[in-house]
Design a protein around this motif. Sequence first.
Motif, PDB file in Angstrom:
ATOM      1  N   UNK A   1      -9.175  -1.334   3.476  1.00 38.10           N
ATOM      2  CA  UNK A   1      -8.876  -1.979   1.978  1.00 38.10           C
ATOM      3  C   UNK A   1     -10.168  -1.493   1.098  1.00 38.10           C
ATOM      4  N   UNK A   2     -11.194  -1.249   1.762  1.00 40.06           N
ATOM      5  CA  UNK A   2     -12.140  -1.068   0.839  1.00 40.06           C
ATOM      6  C   UNK A   2     -12.478   0.413   0.712  1.00 40.06           C
ATOM      7  N   UNK A   3     -11.871   1.414   1.593  1.00 43.16           N
ATOM      8  CA  UNK A   3     -11.846   2.783   1.451  1.00 43.16           C
ATOM      9  C   UNK A   3     -10.844   2.966   0.319  1.00 43.16           C
ATOM     10  N   UNK A   4      -9.549   2.168   0.458  1.00 44.66           N
ATOM     11  CA  UNK A   4      -8.494   2.515  -0.659  1.00 44.66           C
ATOM     12  C   UNK A   4      -9.068   2.252  -1.881  1.00 44.66           C
ATOM     13  N   UNK A   5      -9.941   1.294  -1.856  1.00 48.84           N
ATOM     14  CA  UNK A   5     -10.459   0.786  -3.325  1.00 48.84           C
ATOM     15  C   UNK A   5     -11.255   1.890  -4.139  1.00 48.84           C
ATOM     16  N   UNK A   6     -12.113   2.428  -2.856  1.00 45.34           N
ATOM     17  CA  UNK A   6     -13.198   3.766  -3.305  1.00 45.34           C
ATOM     18  C   UNK A   6     -12.306   4.766  -3.776  1.00 45.34           C
ATOM     19  N   UNK A   7     -11.221   4.938  -3.145  1.00 43.17           N
ATOM     20  CA  UNK A   7     -10.422   6.113  -3.480  1.00 43.17           C
ATOM     21  C   UNK A   7      -9.577   6.125  -4.833  1.00 43.17           C
TER      22      UNK A   7
ATOM     23  N   UNK B   1      -1.559   4.961   1.509  1.00 48.28           N
ATOM     24  CA  UNK B   1      -1.173   5.116   2.767  1.00 48.28           C
ATOM     25  C   UNK B   1      -2.491   4.343   3.558  1.00 48.28           C
ATOM     26  N   UNK B   2      -3.625   4.134   3.074  1.00 53.51           N
ATOM     27  CA  UNK B   2      -4.777   3.312   3.695  1.00 53.51           C
ATOM     28  C   UNK B   2      -4.299   1.961   3.417  1.00 53.51           C
ATOM     29  N   UNK B   3      -3.715   1.611   2.503  1.00 55.56           N
ATOM     30  CA  UNK B   3      -3.528   0.108   1.980  1.00 55.56           C
ATOM     31  C   UNK B   3      -2.434  -0.318   2.900  1.00 55.56           C
ATOM     32  N   UNK B   4      -1.462   0.669   3.377  1.00 56.89           N
ATOM     33  CA  UNK B   4      -0.457   0.292   4.180  1.00 56.89           C
ATOM     34  C   UNK B   4      -0.866   0.125   5.682  1.00 56.89           C
TER      35      UNK B   4
ATOM     36  N   UNK C   1      -8.234   1.119  -8.949  1.00 54.54           N
ATOM     37  CA  UNK C   1      -7.071   0.255  -9.767  1.00 54.54           C
ATOM     38  C   UNK C   1      -5.940  -0.034  -8.634  1.00 54.54           C
ATOM     39  N   UNK C   2      -6.150   0.139  -7.673  1.00 56.55           N
ATOM     40  CA  UNK C   2      -5.141   0.002  -6.430  1.00 56.55           C
ATOM     41  C   UNK C   2      -5.015  -1.430  -5.969  1.00 56.55           C
ATOM     42  N   UNK C   3      -4.250  -2.316  -6.836  1.00 59.15           N
ATOM     43  CA  UNK C   3      -4.125  -3.633  -7.032  1.00 59.15           C
ATOM     44  C   UNK C   3      -3.894  -4.090  -5.554  1.00 59.15           C
ATOM     45  N   UNK C   4      -2.928  -3.778  -4.955  1.00 55.92           N
ATOM     46  CA  UNK C   4      -2.665  -4.290  -3.368  1.00 55.92           C
ATOM     47  C   UNK C   4      -3.803  -4.135  -2.369  1.00 55.92           C
ATOM     48  N   UNK C   5      -4.576  -3.170  -2.629  1.00 57.75           N
ATOM     49  CA  UNK C   5      -5.779  -2.986  -1.641  1.00 57.75           C
ATOM     50  C   UNK C   5      -6.736  -4.217  -2.218  1.00 57.75           C
ATOM     51  N   UNK C   6      -6.997  -4.431  -3.495  1.00 54.64           N
ATOM     52  CA  UNK C   6      -7.914  -5.545  -3.887  1.00 54.64           C
ATOM     53  C   UNK C   6      -7.194  -6.865  -3.452  1.00 54.64           C
ATOM     54  N   UNK C   7      -5.989  -6.957  -3.563  1.00 54.52           N
ATOM     55  CA  UNK C   7      -5.361  -8.281  -2.861  1.00 54.52           C
ATOM     56  C   UNK C   7      -5.641  -8.346  -1.559  1.00 54.52           C
ATOM     57  N   UNK C   8      -5.603  -7.242  -0.711  1.00 54.03           N
ATOM     58  CA  UNK C   8      -5.734  -7.424   0.695  1.00 54.03           C
ATOM     59  C   UNK C   8      -7.069  -7.820   1.185  1.00 54.03           C
ATOM     60  N   UNK C   9      -8.042  -7.684   0.389  1.00 49.30           N
ATOM     61  CA  UNK C   9      -9.371  -8.476   0.519  1.00 49.30           C
ATOM     62  C   UNK C   9      -9.664  -9.928   0.146  1.00 49.30           C
TER      63      UNK C   9
END
Length: 66
Positions: free
Chosen positions: A48-54, A27-30, A57-65
């Motif tokens: 994106x950073x908070x999504x990664x902290x949660x 949800x955060x990534x969206x 392994x969330x690939x889309x969040x890493x990609x967003x950065x």
Amino acid sequence: MSRDRIGSSAFILKKAVTATNAQTAEELCRRAGDLLAAGSAAEAAEAFRVAIAMDSGHVEAHHGLV
């Protein structure tokens, strides 16, 4: 903080990730994608950073950065 202490904290954080955290990370990534599209790059990056902290392994969040 010592390197060993940091490593053990990361282990504890990883063990704490649950399906709920993965769903929230999605949800955060969206939301971050929406912020980015609206021109709020700094706020999107934080989401994106908070999504990664949660969910590290969330690939889309890493990609967003990128």
